[in-house]
Design an enzyme around this catalytic site. Structure first.
Site, mmCIF file in Angstrom:
data_model
loop_
_atom_site.group_PDB
_atom_site.id
_atom_site.type_symbol
_atom_site.label_atom_id
_atom_site.label_comp_id
_atom_site.label_asym_id
_atom_site.label_seq_id
_atom_site.Cartn_x
_atom_site.Cartn_y
_atom_site.Cartn_z
ATOM 1 N N HIS A 131 0.845 -1.191 0.000
ATOM 2 C CA HIS A 131 0.000 0.000 0.000
ATOM 3 C C HIS A 131 0.877 1.237 0.000
ATOM 4 C CE1 HIS A 131 -3.854 -2.033 1.786
ATOM 5 N NE2 HIS A 131 -3.292 -2.761 0.835
ATOM 6 N N GLU B 185 0.892 3.950 1.704
ATOM 7 C CA GLU B 185 1.346 4.435 3.009
ATOM 8 C C GLU B 185 2.557 3.648 3.508
ATOM 9 O OE1 GLU B 185 -3.291 4.458 3.247
ATOM 10 O OE2 GLU B 185 -1.723 3.348 2.189
ATOM 11 N N CYS C 241 -6.239 1.777 5.801
ATOM 12 C CA CYS C 241 -6.852 0.519 6.213
ATOM 13 C C CYS C 241 -6.268 0.107 7.572
ATOM 14 C CB CYS C 241 -6.577 -0.559 5.163
ATOM 15 S SG CYS C 241 -4.861 -1.126 5.120
ATOM 16 N N CYS D 248 -2.431 -0.522 7.457
ATOM 17 C CA CYS D 248 -1.635 0.706 7.355
ATOM 18 C C CYS D 248 -1.716 1.527 8.641
ATOM 19 C CB CYS D 248 -2.080 1.524 6.151
ATOM 20 S SG CYS D 248 -1.650 0.756 4.570
#
Length: 146
Positions: free
Chosen positions: A50, A52, A80, A83
């Site tokens: 992801h 992040e 999410c 993260c």
């Protein structure tokens, strides 16, 4: 906010690569960009790739430290749960995000990672920055998939 503009650029680049359009930027204590990334889940065949996490990993590597306690993370979408937990582990000072994610978010929705008693660090949170633009990017991407 200039940093959200950069995160949105990363999200657009991710969409062009066929990735879910999420972008992230890590800012140092002086506001300088330490790292930026867009989702690379499909390209790397890695469900944890992801934006992040990629941006925080790059910033930590550049600084030579596993902690980013004086840094801010700017993301185009509410992180999410995975993260959000990584944000806590990296000790991010402030989280700034664009669109809210009622279905998959882990900050203001869903697991609410920072509210859990097991969470040892809670950043300052600012949500809804350029929310309409970030949400429109996601809606457009998924409309093309249906």
């Amino acid at each position: 906010m200039e940093s959200m503009k950069l995160a949105l650029q990363e999200a657009r680049s991710a969409a062009e690569r066929g990735e879910v359009p999420v972008g992230a930027v890590v800012l140092g204590p002086d506001g300088a960009v330490l790292a930026r990334a867009g989702n690379r889940v499909e390209a790397l065949h890695d469900a944890s790739a992801h934006a992040e996490i990629l941006a925080m990993r790059a910033a930590a590597a550049a600084r030579g430290s596993a902690r980013l306690a004086d840094c801010d993370l700017v993301a185009t979408l509410e992180p999410c749960p995975m993260c959000a937990q990584a944000i806590a582990f990296f000790r991010i000072r402030r989280l700034i995000f664009g669109a809210y994610d009622p279905k998959g978010g882990g900050v203001e929705h869903g697991a609410r990672i920072f509210d859990a008693s097991s969470c040892h660090h809670r950043p300052t949170i600012v949500g809804g920055v350029r929310e309409a633009e970030a949400a429109a990017l996601l809606r457009s991407f998924f409309a093309g998939k249906r």
